[in-house]
Write an enzyme that holds these catalytic residues in place. Structure first.
Site, short mmCIF file in Angstrom:
data_model
loop_
_atom_site.label_atom_id
_atom_site.label_comp_id
_atom_site.label_asym_id
_atom_site.label_seq_id
_atom_site.Cartn_x
_atom_site.Cartn_y
_atom_site.Cartn_z
N LYS A 53 45.09 10.86 -18.55
CA LYS A 53 45.80 12.15 -18.65
C LYS A 53 46.92 12.22 -17.62
O LYS A 53 48.03 12.67 -17.92
CB LYS A 53 44.80 13.30 -18.47
CG LYS A 53 43.87 13.48 -19.67
CD LYS A 53 42.69 14.42 -19.41
CE LYS A 53 41.73 14.40 -20.60
NZ LYS A 53 40.52 15.20 -20.43
N GLN A 97 37.25 18.64 -16.30
CA GLN A 97 36.77 17.46 -17.02
C GLN A 97 35.25 17.54 -17.20
O GLN A 97 34.52 17.80 -16.25
CB GLN A 97 37.18 16.18 -16.27
CG GLN A 97 36.85 14.90 -16.99
CD GLN A 97 37.62 14.74 -18.31
OE1 GLN A 97 38.76 15.18 -18.44
NE2 GLN A 97 36.99 14.12 -19.29
N ASP A 120 42.46 23.33 -22.67
CA ASP A 120 41.41 22.63 -23.43
C ASP A 120 40.88 23.51 -24.57
O ASP A 120 40.18 23.00 -25.45
CB ASP A 120 40.23 22.31 -22.49
CG ASP A 120 40.10 20.83 -22.20
OD1 ASP A 120 40.58 20.02 -23.03
OD2 ASP A 120 39.51 20.49 -21.17
N1 GUN Z 1 35.16 15.30 -21.91
C1 GUN Z 1 35.20 14.67 -23.11
N2 GUN Z 1 36.21 15.17 -23.85
C2 GUN Z 1 36.80 16.13 -23.11
C3 GUN Z 1 37.88 17.00 -23.34
O1 GUN Z 1 38.53 17.02 -24.40
N3 GUN Z 1 38.19 17.84 -22.32
C4 GUN Z 1 37.50 17.86 -21.17
N4 GUN Z 1 37.86 18.73 -20.24
N5 GUN Z 1 36.49 17.07 -20.93
C5 GUN Z 1 36.14 16.21 -21.89
#
Ligand code: GUN
Length: 281
Positions: A53, A97, A120
């Site tokens: 990211k 996350q 998100d």
């Molecule tokens: N863990 C697995 N997929 C995601 C996601 O799309 N966003 C976040 N914040 N954590 C994750």
């Protein structure tokens, strides 16, 4: 004829280029798009995702800040971090996350992220907006799947979409998006009876299970679009939820890696820019 491989990398590249232009436009108007990522603990997969990211943000010209909290950080520490980012006018998007270390309460933390910074789309406000057809942040993976279907001209209206997996991150929002696009949606899960009979009716089959090879060729309707959301780490490297033989039956198939994963990141950039653009750029 073997299935057409849906090239998530190529479609995502177009979205990333669009993000770069949007970020440039923001900068010209004095706004630096800024994503803050909270990474609590040492989960190796999460560290890789967060690094990806960060790299994607850097390439697009979006500022990213990663706040790293220890594996044994307290709920209070984590919540304070979110509240500080909520108050910071220079931060447009906040991402926590997941998964969090076991002792922390995910629901309480996600509820604290300001809905206008919730890139998100995990806050109840945004989940509710999606449910009732209002504008809001949509979770990046299912949003990316919709953009991939669109890019390949796969019809959705009136089609039967079957989703395996009912998580808040993928399955449920995926169902809402496909429903909003006028598909007839079946949402399957671990208690579903007669799963293969249902999946064999799917014009669009989305697998979000987390088990390598879970979807076999026999579960697929000939010519269906099969979207593999699984990212499983095995001895052979990364594999999805759909077995390789599926390519002999499906009409379209997303590879792992190089399918949905790339789209998830592209949508995160897009959501972050949506948040930044509310600040007048
Ligand atoms: N863990 C697995 N997929 C995601 C996601 O799309 N966003 C976040 N914040 N954590 C994750």
């Amino acid at each position: 004829m073997p299935a057409i491989r849906m090239d998530g990398r190529a479609v995502a590249a177009r979205w990333k280029e669009e993000a770069r232009k949007r970020a440039e436009h923001c900068l010209e108007h004095g706004v630096t798009p800024h994503l803050a990522v909270i990474l609590a603990g040492e989960d190796p997969a999460s560290r890789v995702y967060v690094r990806n990211k960060e790299n994607a943000c850097a390439k697009a010209g979006i500022r990213s800040t990663v706040i790293r909290l220890a594996q044994d950080c307290t709920q209070e520490e984590l919540e304070k971090t979110v509240l500080t980012l909520n108050e910071d006018p220079g931060v447009h998007g906040i991402l926590v996350q997941l998964p969090l270390p076991k002792h922390l309460c995910e629901a309480r933390v996600l509820a604290l992220v300001h809905p206008d910074k919730d890139v998100d789309g995990f806050h109840a406000m945004n989940a509710g907006r999606l449910m009732i057809g209002q504008k809001g942040f949509v979770p990046c993976t299912p949003l990316g799947v919709m953009k991939l279907l669109e890019a390949y001209g796969i019809p959705i209206c009136g089609k039967h979409a079957v989703i395996i997996g009912r998580s808040n991150i993928v399955g449920k929002p995926m169902a809402m998006l496909l429903l909003a696009a006028n598909a007839t949606v079946t949402l399957c899960h671990s208690h579903t009876q007669g799963l293969a009979e249902l999946t064999r009716q799917a014009d669009i089959l989305v697998a979000a299970v987390g088990k390598p090879g879970f979807v076999t060729a026999e579960m697929i309707k000939p010519g269906a679009a099969v979207i593999d959301v699984g990212i499983n780490r095995t001895q052979d490297g990364l594999t999805g939820d759909v077995e390789e033989r599926a390519a002999d039956v499906a009409g379209f198939l997303t590879p792992v890696p190089g399918g949905v994963g790339q789209m998830t990141i592209a949508m995160l950039l897009s959501n972050t820019l949506d948040a930044a653009e509310r600040h007048g750029c």
